[in-house]
Design a protein around this motif. Structure first.
Motif, PDB file in Angstrom:
ATOM      1  N   GLU A  73       0.880  -1.192   0.093  1.00 48.67           N
ATOM      2  CA  GLU A  73       0.080  -0.047   0.011  1.00 48.67           C
ATOM      3  C   GLU A  73       0.851   1.303   0.114  1.00 48.67           C
ATOM      4  O   GLU A  73       0.400   2.251  -0.648  1.00 48.67           O
ATOM      5  N   LYS A  74       2.078   1.305   0.695  1.00 43.26           N
ATOM      6  CA  LYS A  74       2.702   2.262   0.763  1.00 43.26           C
ATOM      7  C   LYS A  74       3.998   2.198  -0.172  1.00 43.26           C
ATOM      8  O   LYS A  74       4.963   3.193  -0.221  1.00 43.26           O
ATOM      9  N   ASN A  75       4.137   1.268  -1.074  1.00 46.34           N
ATOM     10  CA  ASN A  75       5.322   1.095  -1.953  1.00 46.34           C
ATOM     11  C   ASN A  75       6.723   1.069  -1.038  1.00 46.34           C
ATOM     12  O   ASN A  75       7.574   1.656  -1.603  1.00 46.34           O
ATOM     13  N   THR A  76       6.585   0.639  -0.096  1.00 43.00           N
ATOM     14  CA  THR A  76       8.048   0.625   0.765  1.00 43.00           C
ATOM     15  C   THR A  76       8.248  -0.886   1.204  1.00 43.00           C
ATOM     16  O   THR A  76       7.577  -1.719   1.377  1.00 43.00           O
ATOM     17  N   VAL A  77       9.806  -0.995   1.354  1.00 39.76           N
ATOM     18  CA  VAL A  77      10.567  -2.214   1.607  1.00 39.76           C
ATOM     19  C   VAL A  77      10.993  -1.830   2.867  1.00 39.76           C
ATOM     20  O   VAL A  77      11.570  -0.931   3.160  1.00 39.76           O
TER      21      VAL A  77
END
Length: 120
Positions: A73-77
């Motif tokens: 959802e946040k395009n975060t890794v």
């Protein structure tokens, strides 16, 4: 596609750090995301990667100590690094395979790197 990494720093051996990397800009498709590292005088090596479906893989030297995860959802890794060792000292780079627009072939993008220093 831009990648912004954060969370590096200095820690004593045995400590923990958590790295984050957010992808932004025009993103049509975000495939695998991962972390690589490069220590002085050494080649860049894979630390961990994760598919869009959540399948993970790790470099042999970090298995059991590091955990990669992502928030689609946040395009975060994220990279949770525990039981850090001096040999983990390196610049850590975020990587993402992505397509910015429909009909564009996916390619690799890189973040700017964040320094992790582990002292003994």
């Amino acid at each position: 596609v831009q990648l912004q990494a954060s969370g590096g720093g200095s820690v004593q051996a045995g400590g923990s750090l958590r790295l984050s990397c957010a992808a932004s800009g025009s993103i049509f498709r975000l495939n695998d995301m991962g972390w690589y590292r490069q220590a002085p005088g050494k080649q860049r090596e894979l630390v961990a990667s994760i598919t869009s479906g959540g399948s993970t893989s790790y470099g042999d030297s970090v298995k059991g100590r590091f955990t990669i995860s992502r928030d689609n959802e946040k395009n975060t890794v994220y990279l949770q690094m525990d039981s850090l060792k001096p040999e983990d000292t390196a610049v850590y780079f975020c990587n993402a395979n992505a397509a910015p627009f429909i009909r564009f072939s996916p390619r690799d993008y890189w973040g700017q790197g964040t320094l992790v220093t582990v002292s003994s």
